[in-house]
Enzyme design. Structure first.
Site, PDB file in Angstrom:
ATOM      1  CB  CYS A 127      -0.897   0.156   1.309  1.00 41.68           C
ATOM      2  SG  CYS A 127      -0.310  -0.131   2.926  1.00 41.68           S
ATOM      3  CG  HIS A 241       0.094   4.205   4.917  1.00 41.68           C
ATOM      4  ND1 HIS A 241      -0.483   4.073   6.157  1.00 41.68           N
ATOM      5  CD2 HIS A 241       0.430   2.913   4.630  1.00 41.68           C
ATOM      6  CE1 HIS A 241      -0.312   2.629   6.537  1.00 41.68           C
ATOM      7  NE2 HIS A 241       0.247   1.937   5.500  1.00 41.68           N
TER       8      HIS A 241
END
Ligand SMILES: NC(=O)c1ccc[n+]([C@@H]2O[C@H](COP(=O)([O-])OP(=O)(O)OC[C@H]3O[C@@H](n4cnc5c(N)ncnc54)[C@H](OP(=O)(O)O)[C@@H]3O)[C@@H](O)[C@H]2O)c1
Length: 338
Positions: A127, A241
């Site tokens: 990811c 993130h």
């Protein structure tokens, strides 16, 4: 003409798998009710529907067209042959096949054309890599990326449902004056950050997460010589993130040019109005499809115009995993590959 309806399976219904069901519904993916498999049988309510979850076995995939994998690496390795034998396309989120030369590693906005040589299995990148490349690939295509140095700020849910539960639990335990439980992470995450994601490679002391970013970016950008170094850090936030990126290009590039290139790119949204508080933040990226890119500036450590600094935030469960997997499935259909 009635659109074909595909039979879709899902293995793993934790943090990523749950998000995949939501994305399939949200995007009105042409499928009936998803066949859900995990480690054990039970009923699982997601949005307004109850799914009867069955244990994933080699016999689970007959008659399916597409199987999304949101389980762990060993699950993907154990069940791959059964999926391929059943004639379904496997779209896997684990690291099992990412570096396999027979398996395309794909973010559709970056390298959809690699889907054309799939042999039944397609891998989703890590990811953190996916979020980085949404913003970096368009700049690379325009100016030729030479070197990238990244520092990441990765959410608790990047470690799956148990990671998020641990952070939330620590907050409750702290409020109640209790001793904090530490199990999913190496150390207390609340009021802390942990520069340790995945195992250490003891030959160079990078973590596997950091090496994944380099190796996966090289494969997806078709740039085997890309120089990339990074430090991956777990931070005490729930979701999305963020990454600080220092980029060096073959050609000159100004912040204005970078903003223009990114403004015209799918999967990324420029948020770069610092005086008015406009910059990427994980709370703003949460539950959003686009990676936010901002704080774009010329690298003042250089004498030329070949360096840029940039900050990005992206929802790793959605943009970095579930949405990417569903978009891969959509592109397989669009390209007549399923
Ligand atoms: N979290 C992220 O941000 C993120 C982002 C990108 C990629 N990924 C990758 O996506 C995958 C899933 O991650 P996650 O965060 O969703 O993990 P998670 O929340 O821990 O969920 C894991 C799922 O795998 C299932 N599972 C475990 N053993 C199984 C078995 N033997 N057979 C079938 N299913 C089994 C679990 O089943 P039960 O529900 O029955 O326990 C659970 O549903 C991992 O490979 C991860 O590296 C995660």
């Amino acid at each position: 003409m009635k659109m074909k309806e595909y039979k879709v399976g899902l293995v793993g219904v934790g943090a990523v798998g749950t998000e995949m069901i939501k994305v399939l519904k949200e995007r009105k993916f042409p499928c009936g009710k998803v066949h859900v498999f995990a480690s054990r049988e039970r009923d699982e309510k997601i949005l307004d529907e109850t799914y009867h979850v069955m244990p994933a076995t080699e016999k689970s995939f007959d008659g399916l067209d597409i199987v999304l994998f949101a389980g762990k690496t060993d699950v993907a390795l154990a069940l791959k042959d059964a999926v391929v034998k059943a004639g379904a396309k496997m779209i896997d989120n684990s690291r099992a096949f990412r570096q396999d030369p027979e398996v395309p590693l794909v973010v559709p906005q970056v390298n959809a054309e690699d889907l054309d040589w799939n042999k039944g299995v397609i891998a989703n990148p890590n990811c953190t890599t996916a979020i980085m490349l949404e913003a970096v690939a368009p700049l690379h295509k325009a100016k030729g990326l030479k070197r990238l140095v990244a520092s990441t700020y990765q959410a608790a849910s990047g470690a799956g449902a148990p990671g998020l539960a641990e952070l939330e639990n620590q907050i409750h335990e702290y409020a109640e004056g209790k001793k904090l439980t530490v199990k999913a992470f190496q150390h207390q995450l609340m009021y802390n950050l942990i520069p340790h994601i995945d195992k250490f490679d003891e030959t160079n002391w990078y973590t596997l997460e950091e090496l994944k970013m380099r190796n996966e970016a090289r494969k997806m950008l078709h740039h085997p010589d890309l120089r990339l170094s990074c430090t991956c850090v777990r931070v005490p936030i729930a979701r999305a993130h963020s990454e600080s990126l220092n980029l060096e290009f073959e050609n000159d590039i100004t912040p204005e040019e970078a903003r223009e290139i990114l403004s015209g790119s799918e999967g990324v949204r420029v948020v770069d109005d610092p005086l008015n508080g406009g910059y990427p933040m994980p709370l703003d990226a949460t539950a959003k499809y686009d990676v936010l890119a901002g704080r774009i500036r010329q690298d003042i450590s250089r004498d030329d115009k070949k360096g840029l600094d940039m900050f990005v935030s992206g929802d790793q469960l959605l943009r970095g995993a579930a949405l990417n997997a569903v978009e891969i499935a959509e592109h397989l259909i669009k390209r007549g590959l399923v």
